[in-house]
Design a protein around this motif. Structure first.
Motif, PDB file in Angstrom:
ATOM      1  N   GLY A  20      -6.701  17.464  22.806  1.00 16.06           N
ATOM      2  CA  GLY A  20      -6.520  16.328  21.923  1.00 16.06           C
ATOM      3  C   GLY A  20      -7.663  15.347  22.026  1.00 16.06           C
ATOM      4  N   GLU A  21      -7.859  14.549  21.002  1.00 17.59           N
ATOM      5  CA  GLU A  21      -8.935  13.579  20.974  1.00 17.59           C
ATOM      6  C   GLU A  21      -8.411  12.250  20.421  1.00 17.59           C
ATOM      7  N   PHE A  22      -9.185  11.178  20.639  1.00 12.69           N
ATOM      8  CA  PHE A  22      -8.896   9.923  19.982  1.00 12.69           C
ATOM      9  C   PHE A  22      -9.170  10.106  18.483  1.00 12.69           C
ATOM     10  N   PRO A  23      -8.547   9.368  17.523  1.00 15.84           N
ATOM     11  CA  PRO A  23      -7.645   8.267  17.833  1.00 15.84           C
ATOM     12  C   PRO A  23      -6.217   8.736  18.094  1.00 15.84           C
ATOM     13  N   LEU A  24      -5.495   7.928  18.845  1.00 10.35           N
ATOM     14  CA  LEU A  24      -4.080   8.167  19.086  1.00 10.35           C
ATOM     15  C   LEU A  24      -3.269   7.300  18.142  1.00 10.35           C
ATOM     16  N   SER A  25      -1.989   7.584  18.068  1.00  5.32           N
ATOM     17  CA  SER A  25      -1.098   6.840  17.191  1.00  5.32           C
ATOM     18  C   SER A  25      -0.171   5.973  18.023  1.00  5.32           C
ATOM     19  N   LEU A  26       0.056   4.731  17.577  1.00  3.08           N
ATOM     20  CA  LEU A  26       0.991   3.831  18.250  1.00  3.08           C
ATOM     21  C   LEU A  26       1.779   3.091  17.196  1.00  3.08           C
ATOM     22  N   ASP A  27       3.100   3.211  17.240  1.00  5.06           N
ATOM     23  CA  ASP A  27       3.966   2.562  16.260  1.00  5.06           C
ATOM     24  C   ASP A  27       4.215   1.128  16.678  1.00  5.06           C
ATOM     25  N   SER A  28       3.434   0.194  16.138  1.00  7.60           N
ATOM     26  CA  SER A  28       3.601  -1.221  16.429  1.00  7.60           C
ATOM     27  C   SER A  28       2.989  -2.033  15.309  1.00  7.60           C
ATOM     28  N   SER A  29       3.613  -3.153  14.975  1.00 10.31           N
ATOM     29  CA  SER A  29       3.062  -4.056  13.967  1.00 10.31           C
ATOM     30  C   SER A  29       2.052  -5.012  14.576  1.00 10.31           C
ATOM     31  N   ASP A  30       1.850  -4.938  15.894  1.00  8.36           N
ATOM     32  CA  ASP A  30       0.928  -5.840  16.589  1.00  8.36           C
ATOM     33  C   ASP A  30      -0.448  -5.181  16.677  1.00  8.36           C
ATOM     34  N   PRO A  31      -1.439  -5.691  15.904  1.00  7.80           N
ATOM     35  CA  PRO A  31      -2.751  -5.038  15.898  1.00  7.80           C
ATOM     36  C   PRO A  31      -3.511  -5.188  17.201  1.00  7.80           C
ATOM     37  N   SER A  32      -3.061  -6.074  18.108  1.00  6.63           N
ATOM     38  CA  SER A  32      -3.755  -6.241  19.384  1.00  6.63           C
ATOM     39  C   SER A  32      -3.429  -5.139  20.375  1.00  6.63           C
ATOM     40  N   LEU A  33      -2.405  -4.350  20.083  1.00  2.00           N
ATOM     41  CA  LEU A  33      -2.011  -3.275  20.983  1.00  2.00           C
ATOM     42  C   LEU A  33      -2.670  -1.967  20.547  1.00  2.00           C
ATOM     43  N   ARG A  34      -3.378  -1.309  21.474  1.00  2.00           N
ATOM     44  CA  ARG A  34      -3.983  -0.015  21.202  1.00  2.00           C
ATOM     45  C   ARG A  34      -3.436   0.987  22.207  1.00  2.00           C
ATOM     46  N   PRO A  35      -3.412   2.266  21.834  1.00  2.00           N
ATOM     47  CA  PRO A  35      -2.916   3.279  22.767  1.00  2.00           C
ATOM     48  C   PRO A  35      -3.944   3.705  23.803  1.00  2.00           C
ATOM     49  N   PHE A  36      -5.110   3.069  23.855  1.00  2.00           N
ATOM     50  CA  PHE A  36      -6.083   3.339  24.909  1.00  2.00           C
ATOM     51  C   PHE A  36      -6.940   2.091  25.086  1.00  2.00           C
ATOM     52  N   ASP A  37      -7.629   2.000  26.227  1.00  2.00           N
ATOM     53  CA  ASP A  37      -8.510   0.865  26.474  1.00  2.00           C
ATOM     54  C   ASP A  37      -9.788   1.349  27.151  1.00  2.00           C
ATOM     55  N   ALA A  38     -10.650   0.406  27.527  1.00  2.00           N
ATOM     56  CA  ALA A  38     -11.930   0.778  28.127  1.00  2.00           C
ATOM     57  C   ALA A  38     -11.758   1.507  29.454  1.00  2.00           C
ATOM     58  N   ALA A  39     -10.674   1.213  30.175  1.00  2.00           N
ATOM     59  CA  ALA A  39     -10.426   1.915  31.437  1.00  2.00           C
ATOM     60  C   ALA A  39     -10.107   3.380  31.189  1.00  2.00           C
ATOM     61  N   ASP A  40      -9.361   3.681  30.116  1.00  2.00           N
ATOM     62  CA  ASP A  40      -9.108   5.082  29.752  1.00  2.00           C
ATOM     63  C   ASP A  40     -10.426   5.802  29.488  1.00  2.00           C
ATOM     64  N   GLU A  41     -11.292   5.191  28.685  1.00  2.00           N
ATOM     65  CA  GLU A  41     -12.557   5.818  28.340  1.00  2.00           C
ATOM     66  C   GLU A  41     -13.442   6.013  29.573  1.00  2.00           C
ATOM     67  N   PHE A  42     -13.451   5.034  30.456  1.00  2.00           N
ATOM     68  CA  PHE A  42     -14.234   5.128  31.690  1.00  2.00           C
ATOM     69  C   PHE A  42     -13.728   6.290  32.550  1.00  2.00           C
ATOM     70  N   LEU A  43     -12.408   6.397  32.700  1.00  2.00           N
ATOM     71  CA  LEU A  43     -11.827   7.493  33.484  1.00  2.00           C
ATOM     72  C   LEU A  43     -12.190   8.855  32.890  1.00  2.00           C
ATOM     73  N   LEU A  44     -12.086   8.970  31.572  1.00  2.00           N
ATOM     74  CA  LEU A  44     -12.392  10.244  30.931  1.00  2.00           C
ATOM     75  C   LEU A  44     -13.857  10.629  31.149  1.00  2.00           C
ATOM     76  N   ASN A  45     -14.746   9.678  31.023  1.00  2.00           N
ATOM     77  CA  ASN A  45     -16.162   9.967  31.255  1.00  2.00           C
ATOM     78  C   ASN A  45     -16.425  10.348  32.711  1.00  2.00           C
ATOM     79  N   ARG A  46     -15.715   9.688  33.623  1.00  2.00           N
ATOM     80  CA  ARG A  46     -15.893   9.989  35.047  1.00  2.00           C
ATOM     81  C   ARG A  46     -15.362  11.384  35.384  1.00  2.00           C
ATOM     82  N   VAL A  47     -14.271  11.800  34.730  1.00  2.00           N
ATOM     83  CA  VAL A  47     -13.765  13.166  34.933  1.00  2.00           C
ATOM     84  C   VAL A  47     -14.824  14.182  34.513  1.00  2.00           C
ATOM     85  N   LYS A  48     -15.483  13.950  33.383  1.00  2.00           N
ATOM     86  CA  LYS A  48     -16.541  14.860  32.928  1.00  2.00           C
ATOM     87  C   LYS A  48     -17.672  14.940  33.948  1.00  2.00           C
ATOM     88  N   GLU A  49     -18.000  13.797  34.553  1.00  2.00           N
ATOM     89  CA  GLU A  49     -19.115  13.752  35.495  1.00  2.00           C
ATOM     90  C   GLU A  49     -18.798  14.416  36.831  1.00  2.00           C
TER      91      GLU A  49
END
Length: 367
Positions: free
Chosen positions: A2-31
């Motif tokens: 699976g890849e981004f983007p993910l889906s999140l059922d919320s009317s609040d646009p400030s909420l995302r299903p991933f953040d910079a820590a998720d991306e950092f972890l994923l890049n570190r796993v690759k490394e």
């Protein structure tokens, strides 16, 4: 995979299903761990790390019912197969080659989880834990250093940081003890990760004092012989004290957090009230029949993780109205700075303030 983007059922646009820590972890796993084929993800919120690594994730540890459901939805949304998910207290053992962890809000909860994971692994296991740096005081790294050898921390990338180490196995312990506090002659235990861990928060105390007062008992007396619901029950104090003060037939306790349900179960057993208690690990009040409850006692949450999310509080109000019988009542304690008036008027026949102090307001609603 699976890849981004993910889906999140919320009317609040400030909420995302991933953040910079998720991306950092994923890049570190690759490394550093590109060859790890059995990954255990922990505390993943909506699947931000599990979905991109779905082909290599063997299991998930998630105490949040909502996060588990949303991760499952995002796995399906991305065409991935479902992955076994369990609360930490129900995890029997793990043979993971890598533990990938999102750091929770509480350092006590973080330490509890590290100890729990260490007591369930079969051999030394690499661990990477990520979070947003502004929420990570030194105590979080000290916890990693306590349970892992070769502990280290990364530089900050996009305001995110990663802790790494080799988690060392510990003898298995059944983690059932927590911090306790006393209220009205009874002792209440709460496990780490539970709202207001180890103490009674001032809003809940304000609501309870009203329930036990002559005025409160008189206004709420219709609950006698019926059913009370305690949504977002935490350690279960609202429902258990309501049971003592109002004498209903039974009490329904619900919470998103498995640690809260474990705390409530222990407190109900301590009080000898288990036969009159129904516990639900669910989202708000899902699974409770419409029009089946006489009284709701509720301190609605308005945070999701570190973010303010009024949608969360609104859902507790709407669901409380749904499960009430015609003429049933709901007593809410709300922060005075939050505007819940419209949502209460939309869902109840009446909504009236029955008490307030410098921080909170008590709102009694009728279906």
């Amino acid at each position: 995979m699976g890849e981004f983007p993910l889906s999140l059922d919320s009317s609040d646009p400030s909420l995302r299903p991933f953040d910079a820590a998720d991306e950092f972890l994923l890049n570190r796993v690759k490394e550093a761990h590109s060859d790890a084929l059995k990954i255990l993800t922990v505390n993943d919120s909506q699947g931000g790390i599990t979905v991109p690594l779905a082909g290599r994730t063997s299991a998930m540890v998630q105490d949040s019912f909502r996060d588990r459901s949303e991760t499952a939805a995002n796995l399906k949304h991305n065409g991935c197969g479902q992955i076994s998910s369990t609360p930490l207290l129900e995890l029997e053992s793990s043979s993971a080659e890598l533990i990938l962890m999102k750091i929770p809000k509480s350092v006590d909860y973080f330490r509890f989880q590290l100890r729990g994971l260490a007591s369930r692994i079969q051999s030394e296991t690499p661990l990477m834990a990520g979070g947003m740096s502004r929420y990570l005081p030194a105590a979080f790294f000290e916890a990693v250093n306590e349970f892992c050898r070769d502990a280290s921390y990364s530089r900050i990338v996009k305001k995110a940081r990663i802790y790494e180490g080799i988690l060392s196995p510990l003898p298995y312990e059944a983690e059932t003890s927590g911090r306790s506090f006393d209220y009205a002659g009874s002792s209440y235990m709460s496990l780490p990760g539970v709202f207001s861990h180890g103490k009674l928060d001032s809003g809940t105390r304000f609501l309870l004092n009203y329930v036990k007062s002559p005025e409160g008992k008189n206004r709420l007396k219709k609950a006698a012989g019926g059913t009370i619901a305690d949504p977002g029950c935490g350690c279960g104090i609202l429902g258990l004290e309501g049971l003592k003060a109002l004498g209903p037939k039974d009490v329904i306790f619900s919470d998103d957090n498995a640690m809260a349900l474990a705390s409530t179960r222990a407190n109900a057993a301590q009080a000898g009230a288990e036969p009159r208690c129904r516990l639900l690990h669910t989202n708000v009040l899902d699974g409770v029949e419409e029009g089946s409850v006489d009284l709701v006692l509720c301190n609605p949450p308005f945070h999701r993780g570190h973010s303010i999310a009024l949608d969360t509080g609104f859902s507790f109000i709407r669901e409380s109205a749904r499960i009430l019988k015609p003429g049933g009542q709901a007593l809410f304690v709300v922060n005075r700075t939050l505007g819940y008036g419209n949502i209460m008027n939309e869902n109840f026949t009446t909504a009236a303030s029955v008490g307030e102090n410098s921080g909170y307001r008590l709102i009694l609603c009728r279906k």
